[in-house]
Design an enzyme around this catalytic site. Structure first.
Site, short mmCIF file in Angstrom:
data_model
loop_
_atom_site.label_atom_id
_atom_site.label_comp_id
_atom_site.label_asym_id
_atom_site.label_seq_id
_atom_site.Cartn_x
_atom_site.Cartn_y
_atom_site.Cartn_z
N ASP A 120 -4.38 -4.38 -10.86
CA ASP A 120 -3.20 -3.54 -11.11
C ASP A 120 -2.64 -3.75 -12.51
OD1 ASP A 120 -3.48 -2.63 -8.56
OD2 ASP A 120 -1.76 -3.71 -7.73
N THR B 272 2.09 0.67 -7.59
CA THR B 272 1.45 0.68 -8.91
C THR B 272 1.43 2.08 -9.50
OG1 THR B 272 0.11 -1.23 -8.29
CG2 THR B 272 -0.63 0.06 -10.18
N GLY C 129 0.78 -1.23 0.00
CA GLY C 129 0.00 0.00 0.00
C GLY C 129 0.81 1.28 0.00
N LYS D 59 3.65 -7.53 -13.99
CA LYS D 59 3.23 -7.80 -12.62
C LYS D 59 3.23 -9.32 -12.49
CE LYS D 59 1.02 -6.62 -8.66
NZ LYS D 59 1.44 -5.64 -7.65
N GLU E 91 6.78 -4.91 -11.44
CA GLU E 91 6.25 -4.54 -10.13
C GLU E 91 6.04 -5.79 -9.28
OE1 GLU E 91 2.27 -2.81 -7.92
OE2 GLU E 91 2.46 -2.55 -10.09
N GLY E 92 6.60 -5.77 -8.09
CA GLY E 92 6.47 -6.90 -7.18
C GLY E 92 5.14 -6.90 -6.44
N ALA E 93 4.99 -7.90 -5.58
CA ALA E 93 3.81 -8.01 -4.72
C ALA E 93 4.24 -7.67 -3.30
CB ALA E 93 3.25 -9.43 -4.78
N GLY E 94 3.69 -6.57 -2.76
CA GLY E 94 4.07 -6.17 -1.41
C GLY E 94 5.54 -5.81 -1.33
#
Length: 326
Positions: free
Chosen positions: A54, A25, A21, A46, A115-118
């Site tokens: 996203d 993105t 958060g 992603k 873009e990663g996750a978290g």
């Protein structure tokens, strides 16, 4: 607008956050838009997404023709940590599918924003983290951080973990994700921490700071360019990694020739020639300060079997080093 010199080689950048958060993105969209405005053919990826849209949002906003299944090869419906989201659907994240999609996208674009996750230590599987994916894709890291109170700790921890994993940190970019309005928690607002944190992190983390993405009411292309072009340094994002500074390389060469005996090398030749300086290693290869790769034919037994930079071996070496260094 300043036009930056186009690089001859295609590159990728992995974008992670200090936590979930923080605005990864939006940061990916802003960077992609600014790079497109400079004439670059930009792609996004992603690799793993759990819930949300996203990948579709980035595809539409950046007007990309790539298939969504390539941009986001692994999708789970639940908005959960990836290891849990895929476990609940009785599936595993398919790393081969990710690597294949990455290879195809990289060939299509000048620059690929992944873009990663978290954050960096989010588990994709019980034995595989986002940091492992960054290493396996052989990408440098861009960290998205909040402006407010607490970000020094989160950001320095992320930088430290990246370096412990052998990941090169390209820089940090800050995101003002919340509008300054009545009722917003003070810790999320810039204030004095927001004014001083970037410089503190630059000094203590020894990393470039690319700038701050302001709070954006509109995500239209023209508004992003108008508000962010002067706030974000593309030059720092695009410049080649220099590795060791030239002065440091010169010093190391002088010390080597003065103090080190190389028993299997003719010293007369060694003293007259310019030696290689090996900066890092990956798999079966040694990599010098200029980025050239050499097949390592005289490695230790475990490197011959597992390769340099093996995650488990390195983790055990670090654990022992922290207990006893000899």
């Amino acid at each position: 607008n300043t036009k930056y010199e186009r690089r001859d080689t295609m590159q990728g950048i992995f974008i992670t956050g200090t936590d979930t958060g923080v605005g990864k993105t939006v940061a990916t969209l802003v960077l992609g838009t600014l790079l497109q405005d400079q004439g670059y053919n930009v792609g996004v990826m992603k690799p793993v997404q759990c819930g949300g849209d996203d990948a579709a949002f980035l595809k539409k906003s950046l007007r990309l023709s790539d298939q969504l299944v390539e941009i986001n090869p692994c999708f789970a419906r639940g908005p959960l940590s990836p290891h849990l989201a895929f476990q609940r659907e009785k599936r595993k994240i398919d790393l081969k599918k990710i690597f294949a999609a990455y290879g195809r996208l990289k060939q299509k674009h000048d620059i690929l924003l992944v873009e990663g996750a978290g954050g960096l230590m989010v588990p994709l599987r019980d034995d595989y983290f986002v940091a492992d994916l960054v290493r396996d894709l052989d990408l440098e890291l861009l960290i998205v951080a909040r402006l407010g109170l607490g970000t020094i700790n989160h950001t320095l921890l992320t930088i430290g973990q990246a370096r412990a994993q052998g990941i090169e940190v390209r820089g940090v970019i800050f995101s003002e994700i919340f509008k300054r309005k009545h009722g917003t928690p003070r810790a999320t607002l810039p204030g004095l921490p927001g004014k001083t944190n970037p410089d503190v992190i630059r000094r203590l983390g020894n990393v470039p700071v690319l700038g701050t993405i302001p709070h954006l009411k509109s995500l239209r292309r023209q508004d992003i360019v108008r508000r962010c072009a002067a706030a974000v340094s593309l030059k720092r994002l695009l410049e080649e990694s220099t590795g060791l500074p030239a002065s440091r390389q010169k010093q190391l060469v002088a010390w080597d020739k003065k103090y080190v005996w190389h028993p299997f090398t003719q010293m007369k030749d060694w003293l007259t020639d310019e030696p290689l300086i090996i900066d890092r290693a990956k798999g079966s290869y040694l990599i010098d300060t200029k980025g050239n790769r050499y097949l390592d034919g005289v490695s230790s037994l475990w490197v011959n079997v597992h390769g340099h930079g093996h995650r488990t071996v390195n983790a055990r070496v670090r654990e022992q080093l922290n207990k006893l260094e000899h």
